[in-house]
Write a protein that holds these residues in place. Sequence first.
Motif: not given
Length: 202
Positions: A117, A143, A148-150, A154-155
Motif C-alpha cells: 500500500t 501487510c 497503512d491498512r485499507y 478500497t484496494v
Amino acid sequence: MVFGRSERRRSAPAEPVTLKILVAGGFGVGKTTLVGSVSEIRPLRTEERLTEAGRPVDDLDGVEGKSTTTVAMDFGRITVHDELVLYLFGTPGQDRFWFLWDELARGALGAVVLADTRRLADSFSAIDYFERRGLPFTVAVNCFDGADRYPVETVRDALNLDTGVPVMLCDARERESARDVLVAVVEHAMRRGGQQCEPALP
C-alpha cells in the motif's frame, strides 16, 4: 479372490497434479519472501546486491532498507495435499528484467500479484501484463509493519480491478498466510477455466 503382490502394486496411488504459479509484483514487495516462507524445499534464489550503478533505475522510495534484488527468478515448491503440488516462480520486479516474464509465464495456471500500500502504483505493470494475456491472477496485499491498512474494496478501487479478481490481505513472512494466497489463485484460475476444483482444495 487372493490378491498377489503384482496386483497390489497396480493399485499404487496416482501421481499428484502439478501446477505452475507465478509470484509477481513491484520491486521490494515481498516476492522472494513469500516463495521462501511457503516452499517445502530450499528455494532457488537469484539475488544480487544492489549497487551504486543501479541507483538511477531502482526506485528505493519506501524500501530504503532493501540491499538485494532478484535478477532472474525465485523458485520453490509446496505440496498443498497428496494430490496437488504447486511450483512457484517469483518474477524479478524491475522493468529492466521484463524480458524474462514471457518465458516465466509460459505454462502457468495463474499468478499472485503482491501489492504494497506504500507503493501501490508499482502493481499496475504486473496487473496489466496478466490482464493482456488473459492469465488469471489474485492480488495479495502484503501487510508490511507500519504500512497503512485499507479495506479490500478500497484496494480494488485504487487498482481499478474487475469485480471477479480476488483481492486479499496477507503476510508474506507467514507460511499459512502465503499458502492461503496460493490456494486462492488455484481456485480462481479453475473457476475462470470452467473446471471443477479437482483435486478438491482443503
